[in-house]
Design a protein around this motif. Structure first.
Motif, PDB file in Angstrom:
ATOM      1  N   ASP A  93       0.653  -1.289  -0.151  1.00  0.00           N
ATOM      2  CA  ASP A  93       0.155  -0.043   0.064  1.00  0.00           C
ATOM      3  C   ASP A  93       0.858   1.302  -0.050  1.00  0.00           C
ATOM      4  OD1 ASP A  93      -2.209  -1.411   0.175  1.00  0.00           O
ATOM      5  OD2 ASP A  93      -2.592  -1.109   2.227  1.00  0.00           O
ATOM      6  N   ASP A  95       0.169   4.198   1.587  1.00  0.00           N
ATOM      7  CA  ASP A  95      -0.148   4.755   2.638  1.00  0.00           C
ATOM      8  C   ASP A  95       0.856   4.687   4.245  1.00  0.00           C
ATOM      9  OD1 ASP A  95      -1.053   2.401   3.888  1.00  0.00           O
ATOM     10  OD2 ASP A  95      -2.896   2.813   3.750  1.00  0.00           O
ATOM     11  N   GLN A  97       1.233   2.331   6.015  1.00  0.00           N
ATOM     12  CA  GLN A  97       0.778   1.334   6.788  1.00  0.00           C
ATOM     13  C   GLN A  97       1.733   0.034   6.800  1.00  0.00           C
ATOM     14  OE1 GLN A  97      -3.641   1.685   6.364  1.00  0.00           O
ATOM     15  NE2 GLN A  97      -3.410   1.621   8.567  1.00  0.00           N
ATOM     16  N   ARG A 200      -2.470   4.832   9.909  1.00  0.00           N
ATOM     17  CA  ARG A 200      -2.111   5.662   8.768  1.00  0.00           C
ATOM     18  C   ARG A 200      -2.185   7.233   9.249  1.00  0.00           C
ATOM     19  NH1 ARG A 200      -4.504   6.865   3.552  1.00  0.00           N
ATOM     20  NH2 ARG A 200      -5.226   4.856   2.841  1.00  0.00           N
TER      21      ARG A 200
HETATM   22 MG    MG Z   1      -4.279   1.742   4.138  1.00  0.00          MG
END
Ligand code: MG
Ligand code: UDP
Length: 311
Positions: A93, A95, A97, A200
């Motif tokens: 991902d 982001d 995370q 996040r």
């Molecule tokens: Mg995420």
């Protein structure tokens, strides 16, 4: 061996540059032969511009695919996998995370045993409420009972795959993709390692409870035909029950002369059977809608732009 990172991005303007910097920092001195395949899934914010800047500064390590609109994460993953050139491909991902240092760990695990085709990371401690984690465990229990393939609770699409597995995943060109199921369905030797999911920091999650519910239902329907048999089971059971009840009522009337006060029974039965019929029809509709969408044979995504250095 070349490593490709496939990164789906939807409205991640604050995150893409940080992600890119973090990858460089983490890979520095450890991994040099790599590419990052960013897939801009029709973002409405400045994600596209920011990705373009990243590409212009480092076109030897970066590809950017831009969709004509938002096609969803599954489509973005498919596009990324189809365009990744690496011998090893990792989906991650944008982001942060899922931290790039877990990718380094995955590479290490893979290099220790050459029979492993895929290293998948699962969330060790879920950062969510009891109700949500209970609902997710229930989903995994149900789908594992119904589907022919195994689903691991907490494992997502965050995984490192060898080229043979990537090719197998791409070869499944179904429109409505449920990656968790596809990864299990294609087989291959998968090793699961735990990881800590980070909070996040910027932007928002794209999942709502309703979206998650629909996603779960999609998963069950995509990988099991059991729900189609519910109607048969309920039908047989209620027929048997109604014959037995008929005999009971006749005996009551003939032998004991009791008139059966049937109002409540009738109302309950009508409502129950009506409900069951609609429920089964609805299920049937879900399968038919999937056939309908598949039969139109539309592409999984439409590209607006592809920034990449010529090979
Ligand atoms: Mg995420
Ligand atoms: N994403 C995407 N298309 C979408 C929704 C999400 O490409 O329609 C990307 C998003 O940018 C992120 C990843 O998929 O990189 C995971 O999304 P999110 O963080 O919302 O999911 P969560 O981490 O909450 O499960």
């Amino acid at each position: 061996m070349k490593l490709s990172l496939v990164v789906p991005c939807y409205n991640e303007e604050e995150n893409v540059q940080r992600f890119y910097d973090e990858v460089n920092k983490t890979f520095n001195g450890l991994i040099s032969n790599y590419e990052i395949v960013f897939v801009n899934d029709g973002s409405a914010d400045k994600t596209g511009e920011n990705l373009k800047k990243i590409y212009e500064n480092d076109s030897s390590h970066v590809q950017v695919l831009t969709f004509s609109r938002n096609f969803g994460k599954e489509a973005a993953i498919y596009a990324g996998l189809s365009n990744a050139k690496g011998d090893l491909v990792c989906i991650i991902d944008a982001d942060l995370q899922q931290h790039p240092c877990v990718v380094v760990e995955m590479l290490k695990v893979m290099s220790e045993d050459e029979t492993i085709d895929c290293v998948a990371a699962y969330q060790e401690n879920r950062k969510e409420g009891k109700a949500m984690s209970g609902a997710k465990s229930a989903f995994y229990k149900i789908i594992n009972k119904l589907a022919e393939v195994d689903f691991v609770n907490g494992a997502s699409d965050f995984r490192l795959m060898k080229r043979n597995m990537v090719d197998a995943v791409i070869s499944l060109s179904e429109r409505q993709r449920f990656s968790k199921g596809i990864f299990s369905w294609v087989g291959f030797n998968t090793k699961y390692i735990p990881y800590q999911v980070k909070e996040r920091e910027f932007g928002e999650t794209k999942w709502s409870v309703w979206k998650l519910f629909k996603y779960a239902l999609d998963g069950i329907i995509s990988f099991s035909t059991f729900p189609l048999k519910i109607a048969t089971g309920v039908g047989i059971a209620s027929s048997v029950f109604s014959v037995l009840y008929l005999i009971f009522v006749v005996i009551q009337k003939l032998c004991f002369g009791i008139d059966v006060p049937g109002y409540a029974t009738i109302v309950v039965l009508v409502l129950f059977l009506g409900g069951m019929q609609l429920f089964c029809l609805g299920l049937l509709g879900e399968y038919i809608s999937k056939i309908y969408i598949q039969s139109k044979n539309r592409p999984i995504y439409i590209l607006k732009e592809h920034l990449k250095k010529d090979d």
